[in-house]
Design a protein around this motif. Sequence first.
Motif, PDB file in Angstrom:
ATOM      1  N   ALA A 127      -9.539  -5.851   9.757  1.00 37.40           N
ATOM      2  CA  ALA A 127     -10.729  -6.161   8.959  1.00 37.40           C
ATOM      3  C   ALA A 127     -10.479  -5.932   7.468  1.00 37.40           C
ATOM      4  O   ALA A 127     -10.826  -6.767   6.624  1.00 37.40           O
ATOM      5  CB  ALA A 127     -11.906  -5.311   9.428  1.00 37.40           C
ATOM      6  N   ILE A 128      -9.883  -4.796   7.152  1.00 38.40           N
ATOM      7  CA  ILE A 128      -9.628  -4.469   5.745  1.00 38.40           C
ATOM      8  C   ILE A 128      -8.586  -5.406   5.142  1.00 38.40           C
ATOM      9  O   ILE A 128      -8.744  -5.931   4.039  1.00 38.40           O
ATOM     10  CB  ILE A 128      -9.171  -3.006   5.606  1.00 38.40           C
ATOM     11  CG1 ILE A 128     -10.231  -2.048   6.172  1.00 38.40           C
ATOM     12  CG2 ILE A 128      -8.858  -2.677   4.150  1.00 38.40           C
ATOM     13  CD1 ILE A 128     -11.581  -2.155   5.537  1.00 38.40           C
ATOM     14  N   MET A 129      -7.511  -5.629   5.888  1.00 38.12           N
ATOM     15  CA  MET A 129      -6.423  -6.434   5.351  1.00 38.12           C
ATOM     16  C   MET A 129      -6.789  -7.917   5.251  1.00 38.12           C
ATOM     17  O   MET A 129      -6.288  -8.620   4.371  1.00 38.12           O
ATOM     18  CB  MET A 129      -5.170  -6.252   6.212  1.00 38.12           C
ATOM     19  CG  MET A 129      -4.606  -4.833   6.171  1.00 38.12           C
ATOM     20  SD  MET A 129      -4.222  -4.258   4.496  1.00 38.12           S
ATOM     21  CE  MET A 129      -2.828  -5.297   4.100  1.00 38.12           C
ATOM     22  N   VAL A 130      -7.670  -8.393   6.138  1.00 37.82           N
ATOM     23  CA  VAL A 130      -8.128  -9.784   6.042  1.00 37.82           C
ATOM     24  C   VAL A 130      -8.828 -10.018   4.705  1.00 37.82           C
ATOM     25  O   VAL A 130      -8.630 -11.050   4.047  1.00 37.82           O
ATOM     26  CB  VAL A 130      -9.062 -10.137   7.219  1.00 37.82           C
ATOM     27  CG1 VAL A 130      -9.934 -11.343   6.892  1.00 37.82           C
ATOM     28  CG2 VAL A 130      -8.247 -10.425   8.468  1.00 37.82           C
ATOM     29  N   ILE A 131      -9.650  -9.062   4.298  1.00 41.13           N
ATOM     30  CA  ILE A 131     -10.329  -9.185   3.004  1.00 41.13           C
ATOM     31  C   ILE A 131      -9.311  -9.228   1.876  1.00 41.13           C
ATOM     32  O   ILE A 131      -9.354 -10.104   0.996  1.00 41.13           O
ATOM     33  CB  ILE A 131     -11.308  -8.010   2.793  1.00 41.13           C
ATOM     34  CG1 ILE A 131     -12.425  -8.047   3.834  1.00 41.13           C
ATOM     35  CG2 ILE A 131     -11.902  -8.052   1.386  1.00 41.13           C
ATOM     36  CD1 ILE A 131     -13.319  -6.827   3.808  1.00 41.13           C
ATOM     37  N   LEU A 132      -8.365  -8.283   1.895  1.00 41.39           N
ATOM     38  CA  LEU A 132      -7.356  -8.220   0.838  1.00 41.39           C
ATOM     39  C   LEU A 132      -6.496  -9.477   0.833  1.00 41.39           C
ATOM     40  O   LEU A 132      -6.217 -10.050  -0.234  1.00 41.39           O
ATOM     41  CB  LEU A 132      -6.487  -6.973   1.033  1.00 41.39           C
ATOM     42  CG  LEU A 132      -5.375  -6.751  -0.007  1.00 41.39           C
ATOM     43  CD1 LEU A 132      -5.973  -6.607  -1.403  1.00 41.39           C
ATOM     44  CD2 LEU A 132      -4.557  -5.518   0.347  1.00 41.39           C
ATOM     45  N   TYR A 133      -6.067  -9.924   2.013  1.00 42.55           N
ATOM     46  CA  TYR A 133      -5.231 -11.117   2.096  1.00 42.55           C
ATOM     47  C   TYR A 133      -5.926 -12.336   1.499  1.00 42.55           C
ATOM     48  O   TYR A 133      -5.320 -13.127   0.771  1.00 42.55           O
ATOM     49  CB  TYR A 133      -4.876 -11.409   3.562  1.00 42.55           C
ATOM     50  CG  TYR A 133      -3.690 -10.644   4.099  1.00 42.55           C
ATOM     51  CD1 TYR A 133      -3.150  -9.562   3.413  1.00 42.55           C
ATOM     52  CD2 TYR A 133      -3.107 -10.990   5.308  1.00 42.55           C
ATOM     53  CE1 TYR A 133      -2.076  -8.859   3.918  1.00 42.55           C
ATOM     54  CE2 TYR A 133      -2.018 -10.297   5.824  1.00 42.55           C
ATOM     55  CZ  TYR A 133      -1.509  -9.227   5.123  1.00 42.55           C
ATOM     56  OH  TYR A 133      -0.441  -8.543   5.620  1.00 42.55           O
ATOM     57  N   ASN A 134      -7.205 -12.497   1.823  1.00 47.29           N
ATOM     58  CA  ASN A 134      -7.938 -13.657   1.319  1.00 47.29           C
ATOM     59  C   ASN A 134      -8.149 -13.601  -0.182  1.00 47.29           C
ATOM     60  O   ASN A 134      -8.022 -14.616  -0.882  1.00 47.29           O
ATOM     61  CB  ASN A 134      -9.283 -13.766   2.044  1.00 47.29           C
ATOM     62  CG  ASN A 134      -9.173 -14.445   3.385  1.00 47.29           C
ATOM     63  OD1 ASN A 134      -9.146 -15.665   3.499  1.00 47.29           O
ATOM     64  ND2 ASN A 134      -9.080 -13.644   4.441  1.00 47.29           N
ATOM     65  N   VAL A 135      -8.483 -12.421  -0.701  1.00 50.82           N
ATOM     66  CA  VAL A 135      -8.660 -12.266  -2.153  1.00 50.82           C
ATOM     67  C   VAL A 135      -7.356 -12.599  -2.875  1.00 50.82           C
ATOM     68  O   VAL A 135      -7.351 -13.342  -3.876  1.00 50.82           O
ATOM     69  CB  VAL A 135      -9.119 -10.842  -2.485  1.00 50.82           C
ATOM     70  CG1 VAL A 135      -9.044 -10.592  -3.994  1.00 50.82           C
ATOM     71  CG2 VAL A 135     -10.531 -10.603  -1.987  1.00 50.82           C
ATOM     72  N   LEU A 136      -6.241 -12.079  -2.373  1.00 54.39           N
ATOM     73  CA  LEU A 136      -4.947 -12.330  -3.014  1.00 54.39           C
ATOM     74  C   LEU A 136      -4.535 -13.793  -2.882  1.00 54.39           C
ATOM     75  O   LEU A 136      -3.945 -14.359  -3.812  1.00 54.39           O
ATOM     76  CB  LEU A 136      -3.881 -11.417  -2.403  1.00 54.39           C
ATOM     77  CG  LEU A 136      -4.014  -9.930  -2.726  1.00 54.39           C
ATOM     78  CD1 LEU A 136      -3.013  -9.102  -1.924  1.00 54.39           C
ATOM     79  CD2 LEU A 136      -3.809  -9.682  -4.226  1.00 54.39           C
ATOM     80  N   ALA A 137      -4.836 -14.411  -1.736  1.00 57.06           N
ATOM     81  CA  ALA A 137      -4.492 -15.825  -1.561  1.00 57.06           C
ATOM     82  C   ALA A 137      -5.248 -16.700  -2.557  1.00 57.06           C
ATOM     83  O   ALA A 137      -4.674 -17.610  -3.170  1.00 57.06           O
ATOM     84  CB  ALA A 137      -4.809 -16.257  -0.125  1.00 57.06           C
ATOM     85  N   ILE A 138      -6.527 -16.417  -2.728  1.00 53.29           N
ATOM     86  CA  ILE A 138      -7.313 -17.161  -3.718  1.00 53.29           C
ATOM     87  C   ILE A 138      -6.736 -16.951  -5.115  1.00 53.29           C
ATOM     88  O   ILE A 138      -6.618 -17.890  -5.904  1.00 53.29           O
ATOM     89  CB  ILE A 138      -8.788 -16.721  -3.666  1.00 53.29           C
ATOM     90  CG1 ILE A 138      -9.427 -17.167  -2.350  1.00 53.29           C
ATOM     91  CG2 ILE A 138      -9.571 -17.294  -4.847  1.00 53.29           C
ATOM     92  CD1 ILE A 138     -10.804 -16.588  -2.105  1.00 53.29           C
ATOM     93  N   ALA A 139      -6.341 -15.711  -5.404  1.00 55.56           N
ATOM     94  CA  ALA A 139      -5.818 -15.391  -6.730  1.00 55.56           C
ATOM     95  C   ALA A 139      -4.515 -16.132  -7.018  1.00 55.56           C
ATOM     96  O   ALA A 139      -4.366 -16.769  -8.066  1.00 55.56           O
ATOM     97  CB  ALA A 139      -5.611 -13.885  -6.858  1.00 55.56           C
ATOM     98  N   VAL A 140      -3.556 -16.075  -6.085  1.00 56.40           N
ATOM     99  CA  VAL A 140      -2.248 -16.683  -6.357  1.00 56.40           C
ATOM    100  C   VAL A 140      -2.320 -18.205  -6.337  1.00 56.40           C
ATOM    101  O   VAL A 140      -1.660 -18.877  -7.149  1.00 56.40           O
ATOM    102  CB  VAL A 140      -1.171 -16.181  -5.376  1.00 56.40           C
ATOM    103  CG1 VAL A 140      -0.962 -14.685  -5.534  1.00 56.40           C
ATOM    104  CG2 VAL A 140      -1.488 -16.529  -3.932  1.00 56.40           C
ATOM    105  N   LEU A 141      -3.131 -18.778  -5.446  1.00 54.34           N
ATOM    106  CA  LEU A 141      -3.226 -20.231  -5.380  1.00 54.34           C
ATOM    107  C   LEU A 141      -3.975 -20.799  -6.583  1.00 54.34           C
ATOM    108  O   LEU A 141      -3.618 -21.866  -7.100  1.00 54.34           O
ATOM    109  CB  LEU A 141      -3.912 -20.662  -4.086  1.00 54.34           C
ATOM    110  CG  LEU A 141      -3.089 -20.457  -2.809  1.00 54.34           C
ATOM    111  CD1 LEU A 141      -3.955 -20.671  -1.574  1.00 54.34           C
ATOM    112  CD2 LEU A 141      -1.890 -21.397  -2.776  1.00 54.34           C
ATOM    113  N   SER A 142      -4.996 -20.083  -7.046  1.00 51.02           N
ATOM    114  CA  SER A 142      -5.731 -20.563  -8.218  1.00 51.02           C
ATOM    115  C   SER A 142      -4.923 -20.341  -9.490  1.00 51.02           C
ATOM    116  O   SER A 142      -4.980 -21.153 -10.414  1.00 51.02           O
ATOM    117  CB  SER A 142      -7.096 -19.874  -8.313  1.00 51.02           C
ATOM    118  OG  SER A 142      -6.952 -18.475  -8.415  1.00 51.02           O
ATOM    119  N   ALA A 143      -4.156 -19.251  -9.562  1.00 55.87           N
ATOM    120  CA  ALA A 143      -3.317 -19.012 -10.742  1.00 55.87           C
ATOM    121  C   ALA A 143      -2.212 -20.056 -10.837  1.00 55.87           C
ATOM    122  O   ALA A 143      -1.822 -20.467 -11.937  1.00 55.87           O
ATOM    123  CB  ALA A 143      -2.707 -17.611 -10.662  1.00 55.87           C
ATOM    124  N   ALA A 144      -1.700 -20.485  -9.682  1.00 58.68           N
ATOM    125  CA  ALA A 144      -0.667 -21.520  -9.672  1.00 58.68           C
ATOM    126  C   ALA A 144      -1.251 -22.901  -9.936  1.00 58.68           C
ATOM    127  O   ALA A 144      -0.546 -23.821 -10.318  1.00 58.68           O
ATOM    128  CB  ALA A 144       0.055 -21.516  -8.325  1.00 58.68           C
TER     129      ALA A 144
END
Length: 313
Positions: free
Chosen positions: A133-150
């Motif tokens: 549960a905790i890591m799913v939140i972190l994974y999604n936040v980071l995925a949005i961050a790296v994909l939008s930054a790219a």
Amino acid sequence: MLHAFSFSVSVTAPIILMMILGYLFKRRDMISGEFIRSGSSLVFNVTLPCLLFLNIATADVAALIQVKLLATAGLITLASVGLLWIYARNMAGPQRGVFVQGAYRGNMGIIGLATIVNAFGHEALAPAGVYLAIMVILYNVLAIAVLSAAQPKAEQSLLKGMAYSMFSNPLFLAIVFGLCLALIGLRLPEWLTTSGRYLANMTLPLALLCIGGSLSLDRLKGNRSLIFQASAAKLVILPLVSVLIGALLGFRGLSLGILYLMMATPSATASFVMARQMRGDADLAADIIAITTIFSALTTTFGLVGLRAGGLI
């Protein structure tokens, strides 16, 4: 060493077999593409949430929330994403974000839980579910961050939609509701629990069949070098570093097992969906998923042999 190898094979062999069967069933037209799509949807929206909810709702909450383990996993993930982002600085924009996501984001909900159950039994599902549960939140936040930054021109409405889908994720909601029931000590009626177990017991075999049926090396289209670099980072470097840090911090047994097996999972299938929605290189994402899924059984087996032989789990 022989005992360690036997233990490792007993953990990974059932998963490998189910995926091979899924692959063969698909090739022999015993299951169709529509079956795989509907089966995967059923797992994600119904059976896996039931599995997590029932195991967490009946567990000891104090034993589930391992702050030290969660903090360690979170910090390792953040550091790995930062280092991968720097490493991928010369890649094209659509490929950079996808490469980073494929190299850190694992299929914890299916492969991770399946290996943990095989290694430690069903009682490990509850603490593994809280970790998820905790890591799913972190994974999604980071995925949005790296994909939008790219991809700086990603639309804000799309980012908001991804954030909304993250917090309406059936797995996340099932874990939260399960924790609430466990905290207040409420027990479900026996007939409802039994019905839920029928659904929950479908989860892992159905999910693994669908994963196997969806595998294909025929579609490898992208940069082979990037595919294998991301796969090496996901299957070898990240799990190895995680185990070393975990062992130095004193993790042993179930805690170290959860950390290792979750970090050693192949790239998550959700990374393909997110890459496509955020205009990344979706073909590269699909290729990384295929390669990591195929080779994860081998790398996980050897990793478990080392941990078992060393007396760490």
